[in-house]
Motif scaffolding. Structure first.
Motif, short mmCIF file in Angstrom:
data_model
loop_
_atom_site.label_atom_id
_atom_site.label_comp_id
_atom_site.label_asym_id
_atom_site.label_seq_id
_atom_site.Cartn_x
_atom_site.Cartn_y
_atom_site.Cartn_z
N VAL A 33 -1.93 -112.46 -89.44
CA VAL A 33 -1.88 -112.92 -90.84
C VAL A 33 -1.43 -111.51 -91.42
O VAL A 33 -1.63 -110.31 -91.08
N LEU A 34 -0.24 -111.66 -92.35
CA LEU A 34 0.38 -110.55 -93.25
C LEU A 34 0.12 -110.91 -94.71
O LEU A 34 0.59 -112.19 -94.85
N PHE A 103 8.77 -123.14 -98.97
CA PHE A 103 8.43 -122.07 -98.19
C PHE A 103 9.19 -122.37 -96.88
O PHE A 103 9.89 -123.37 -96.86
N THR A 104 9.03 -121.30 -95.90
CA THR A 104 9.82 -121.88 -94.49
C THR A 104 9.01 -121.69 -93.53
O THR A 104 7.97 -120.95 -93.39
N ILE A 105 9.22 -122.48 -92.51
CA ILE A 105 8.56 -122.12 -91.21
C ILE A 105 9.63 -122.15 -90.02
O ILE A 105 10.73 -122.75 -90.05
N SER A 106 9.08 -121.15 -89.27
CA SER A 106 10.27 -120.79 -88.16
C SER A 106 9.37 -120.97 -86.81
O SER A 106 8.30 -120.44 -86.70
N ILE A 107 10.32 -121.58 -85.76
CA ILE A 107 9.77 -121.31 -84.36
C ILE A 107 10.76 -120.58 -83.84
O ILE A 107 11.94 -120.85 -83.82
N ILE A 108 10.30 -119.43 -83.26
CA ILE A 108 11.11 -118.14 -82.83
C ILE A 108 10.88 -118.19 -81.12
O ILE A 108 9.46 -118.02 -80.86
N ASN A 122 6.02 -118.74 -93.36
CA ASN A 122 6.19 -117.47 -94.61
C ASN A 122 6.21 -118.16 -95.84
O ASN A 122 7.05 -118.96 -96.44
N GLN A 123 4.75 -118.03 -96.69
CA GLN A 123 4.61 -118.32 -97.84
C GLN A 123 4.89 -117.30 -98.75
O GLN A 123 5.14 -116.10 -98.37
N MET A 129 1.12 -116.08 -88.40
CA MET A 129 2.11 -115.94 -87.06
C MET A 129 1.18 -116.69 -86.24
O MET A 129 -0.05 -116.10 -86.11
N TYR A 130 1.61 -117.42 -85.40
CA TYR A 130 0.90 -118.30 -84.20
C TYR A 130 1.81 -117.91 -82.92
O TYR A 130 2.83 -118.27 -82.79
N ASN A 131 1.00 -117.44 -81.72
CA ASN A 131 1.62 -117.37 -80.61
C ASN A 131 1.56 -118.71 -80.11
O ASN A 131 0.27 -119.27 -79.92
N ILE A 132 2.66 -119.46 -79.68
CA ILE A 132 2.56 -120.81 -79.00
C ILE A 132 3.15 -120.83 -77.56
O ILE A 132 3.85 -120.14 -77.51
#
Length: 138
Positions: A33-34, A103-108, A122-123, A129-132
């Motif tokens: 978390v940030l 807000f945005t959600i990104s899968i990287i 990203n709120q 951040m989740y490692n998936i």
């Protein structure tokens, strides 16, 4: 005959639309978390914590669900264009929470890190951040 053609076209479109919508499941193995501090500046990422929870991307219902201790339900407002560079492949989603806040959600996918996948929520004042990894049903 015209009614039959219209019915066939409607049926074809309905089947085609359902074929493109899918449900993707991921297993989260860790999270961090940030947060912004009182002055509005970003702090440091929290230490990575192990977790085992499921995250669902449901393109049929335009939503992302994080099955954590408190279920997080996010409505996808728009699907952003895929982005790719030398390091990452990014799938972005413009979302809204239950109160309608954007807000945005990104899968990287990290190309230079063995294809490691991460999901970022990203709120305004916090980033999760989740490692998936892809979840395989038994």
């Amino acid at each position: 005959m015209a009614k039959l053609k219209t019915l066939i076209i409607i049926l074809f479109l309905a089947v085609g639309m359902q074929a493109s919508a899918q449900v993707y499941r991921f297993k989260a193995t860790g999270f961090s978390v940030l947060e912004k501090n009182e002055k509005g500046k970003w702090g440091d990422w929290s230490p990575l914590q192990k977790t085992e929870l499921i995250i669902t991307l449901d393109t049929k219902k335009d939503r992302i669900i994080v099955y954590s201790q408190e279920i997080q339900l996010y409505k996808i407002v728009t699907y952003q264009p895929e982005e790719e560079n030398d390091d990452d492949l990014i799938y972005g989603f413009s979302c809204a929470d239950e109160e309608g806040n954007p807000f945005t959600i990104s899968i990287i996918t990290r190309k230079k890190q063995g294809g490691r996948k991460q999901l970022y929520i990203n709120q305004k004042n916090v980033i999760l951040m989740y490692n998936i990894e892809n979840y395989k049903d038994k």
